[in-house]
Each structure stands twice: as C-alpha cells, then as structure tokens.
Design an enzyme around this catalytic site. Structure first.
Site, PDB file in Angstrom:
ATOM      1  N   SER A 170       0.859  -1.179   0.000  1.00  0.00           N
ATOM      2  CA  SER A 170       0.000   0.000   0.000  1.00  0.00           C
ATOM      3  C   SER A 170       0.900   1.235   0.000  1.00  0.00           C
ATOM      4  O   SER A 170       1.764   1.350  -0.860  1.00  0.00           O
ATOM      5  CB  SER A 170      -0.948  -0.031   1.203  1.00  0.00           C
ATOM      6  OG  SER A 170      -1.848   1.063   1.165  1.00  0.00           O
ATOM      7  N   HIS A 197      -2.360  -1.072  -3.504  1.00  0.00           N
ATOM      8  CA  HIS A 197      -3.426  -0.110  -3.259  1.00  0.00           C
ATOM      9  C   HIS A 197      -3.003   1.233  -3.841  1.00  0.00           C
ATOM     10  O   HIS A 197      -1.987   1.797  -3.438  1.00  0.00           O
ATOM     11  CB  HIS A 197      -3.688   0.047  -1.759  1.00  0.00           C
ATOM     12  CG  HIS A 197      -4.134  -1.207  -1.098  1.00  0.00           C
ATOM     13  ND1 HIS A 197      -4.035  -1.410   0.258  1.00  0.00           N
ATOM     14  CD2 HIS A 197      -4.676  -2.343  -1.603  1.00  0.00           C
ATOM     15  CE1 HIS A 197      -4.500  -2.614   0.568  1.00  0.00           C
ATOM     16  NE2 HIS A 197      -4.892  -3.194  -0.552  1.00  0.00           N
ATOM     17  N   ASP A 290      -4.702  -5.144   5.542  1.00  0.00           N
ATOM     18  CA  ASP A 290      -5.100  -5.959   4.400  1.00  0.00           C
ATOM     19  C   ASP A 290      -4.041  -7.032   4.149  1.00  0.00           C
ATOM     20  O   ASP A 290      -2.845  -6.774   4.214  1.00  0.00           O
ATOM     21  CB  ASP A 290      -5.252  -5.104   3.150  1.00  0.00           C
ATOM     22  CG  ASP A 290      -5.661  -5.928   1.931  1.00  0.00           C
ATOM     23  OD1 ASP A 290      -6.494  -6.838   2.097  1.00  0.00           O
ATOM     24  OD2 ASP A 290      -5.122  -5.678   0.838  1.00  0.00           O
TER      25      ASP A 290
END
Length: 352
Positions: A170, A197, A290
């Site tokens: 991310s 992400h 995540d």
C-alpha cells in the site's frame, strides 16, 4: 486540552492555485498552514525552518521542481509529502517518479469551487493530508548503484520450491516494488502477481512505469491469461487479482475484502488455493492490515511468508500485523528482497 493542529506547508508557484489550496485546508480547523513556498528552493528552506507535519508539493515550479524538492526533503529533513499537481492525470510517469522520490500520495490539483465535484474532491484532499501527516517517514539516502551488504535472514527450510510469487503493498509500495523488481533478471523463472493499493486510474500507469524501468515484463493482469515466468501481473483498477483453479489469471469484481478491492487477502487466498505450499507471499509497506487473513492461509498451507521490516517500511501497518500474528517465516529489509526472491527461484544458493 485541545489537540495540536496539523501544521502544513504549501508549495505551489501559481498564486491562484496556492490561495485555493490554502483555503481548502483552512476550511478544516484541524489544519494550520504555517508557510507558503513559491518554488522548490523555498519549499526545502521552509521545511528545514518550520518543521511542518506535512508538505503539499506542486511538480512544475521554477528554480527547483517538486520532484527534486521532494528528494531533497526526504534526504535532508524527512517530512511527509503529498503531491498536488495538474500532471497527476496527464503524466502518469511523473506521478510514479514523485512516489519514487518519496511522496506518500499524489492528488490532482483542484480547479476551483465552480467544478461540480469540488466539495467531494476538497474533502478527499483534506482526508489524504490528515492520513499522510500521521505517517512516520524514513530518511531516503541519495541513490547509489551499490546496494548495502545483504543481511542474513533466518530461513526455515521447506521441501517445496515456490512456483509463483504474490506481493501486496500500500503506502510506499510503488517505490518498494521498483526497488525489488529492478533487481530481478529478465530470466526470472516465476510469475509474480501484485496487489498495490493505489488511486483509481493509476494501475495502468504503475504497470507502464515499472515495465519501463525493470528487466521483467510488467503488465496489467487480464482475466484468463496464462501465467508466464518473468512476467509481473498488476491488479487492474478496482478489481481483485488471483489465480483460477486451472492456474490462469483471475480478475474479479467480487465485493471488497475488508474495504479493499483489489485485496491482498483475496490474492494470497486465491494463489494458495491453486498452488498450495508451492508459493511465496510477500507483504510490503502499507497502512492497515489488508492481507493478514490471506497470509494465515498461506502459512497454514506451508507456503513461504515474507514481510518487510519496520526500519525500511514507510508504514509498518500491513507487514507489522503479519509479524505480530506469527504468520511470517522471514522479516527482511527492503534491499534484501531481490536476493531472497532469486534464492527462492533457484537462481542463487540458499533457496527453499
């Protein structure tokens, strides 16, 4: 006692755009604009002197552009930087270069209150600045061709060599991916699947940028295509990435997992179901958790789980929760991942 305000420095050469950005930030009492810079030189000097919590940075500025100013800030006085520029949508390569230079996020410059989605975009900008201001950034040393001496990792021997790599990241991920993928040879024998992400509309640009600077082929994944060695498959915008039972690429618009689509957990779970223990999963820098549930499944199936360490992570969220949960086999500095991937693929001694 009132909480301290978030102190922001705005770097923007256009007086009109600078005034608009300052007004957007000041509309929220949580912010205090402590300085305004007209070019990169002023941005660097004011960051040194004022020590803001965050700098918003334009790209196209006189004397020193935003890319160089970001690089200098990250090497001399590490401070969270959010790029706000008209180039974000027009020039994906520049946006990727900004992330590589150390910017935490890139946002499109707002045109003004007359725009139909102005309030929504202004709120998004403030929310992004708030989130990124909390990031504990690490110092970026000047780029050198020679890499630091690899640190030895504690390896738990396994009988099965990985047949595929799955990576999730991310915040800070684009620069980390560049660092890793640029040091893998074009003859790398494993396919690599990546969930990053990133803002909508940036997946193709990320793939194009990485493909241009890495020996490997990097592309946006397509449903049903064959997994090929030495190819990096990037999750498309707003789609999960995984592997089907027949070991071809799976792209899905199924519901988000934990608020994410694409999701690291979806990727890890899908690859585990197709490959079992013959896989390696890596979790890189990023906010939140995540991927954790998927990594548990990789671990239980006997696959390799590697996490980036705290010292080299921009944000130690995603790798940190995996380490804390006890599902990782190895915790590596960012610079050690290329060597470890080459070992796991059988290209160097010390593999599976």
């Amino acid at each position: 006692m009132k909480p301290d305000k978030l102190r922001v420095l705005v770097a923007e050469d256009s007086p009109t755009a600078r005034r608009l950005l300052v007004e957007i930030l000041r509309a929220d009492p949580a912010f205090e604009v402590v300085g305004e810079a007209r070019d990169g030189v002023e941005a660097l000097e004011l960051t040194r002197r004022l020590r803001p919590h965050l700098v918003t940075m334009d790209i196209q500025m006189p004397n020193m552009d935003g890319l160089e100013a970001t690089r200098r800030i990250m090497t001399e006085v590490p401070t969270p930087v959010v790029v706000v520029s008209t180039l974000v949508e027009r020039d994906i390569q520049t946006s990727m270069a900004a992330l590589r230079a150390g910017a935490l996020a890139v946002l499109q410059k707002l045109v003004g209150p007359q725009a139909p989605d102005f309030e929504v975009e202004a709120r998004r900008l403030r929310d992004t600045v708030k989130a990124m201001a909390e990031v504990k950034v690490i110092r970026h040393w000047p780029t050198r061709e020679d890499s630091p001496t690899p640190r030895p990792s504690t390896v738990q021997p396994r009988r099965v060599r990985p047949a595929v790599l799955a990576i999730a990241a991310s915040t800070g991920g684009p620069a980390a991916l560049h660092r890793i993928l640029s040091q893998l040879p074009a003859t790398f024998p494993l396919p690599i699947l990546v969930v990053q992400h990133i803002a909508l509309g940036f997946a193709k640009g990320l793939a194009t940028w990485l493909d241009s600077v890495c020996p490997l082929e990097v592309k946006v994944a397509e449903e049903g295509e064959a997994l090929r060695p030495g190819v990096v498959y990037i999750a498309p915008d707003d789609r999960h990435l995984g592997v089907r039972a027949d070991r071809r690429v799976a792209v899905s618009n199924a519901a988000p997992v934990g608020g994410f689509r694409p999701s690291g957990t979806w990727l890890y779970r899908s690859v585990t179901q197709a490959f079992g223990s013959a896989m390696a999963a890596a979790v890189l820098t990023g906010m939140g958790q995540d991927g954790l549930d998927g990594l548990r499944e990789v671990h239980e199936a006997g696959g390799w789980v590697l996490a980036q360490d705290e010292a080299t992570s921009v944000i130690y969220g995603m790798p940190g929760v995996a380490v804390a949960a006890g599902v990782t086999d190895e915790v590596l500095a960012l610079e050690d991942f290329p060597r470890r991937f080459r070992e796991l693929a059988g290209l160097e001694a010390g593999g599976a």
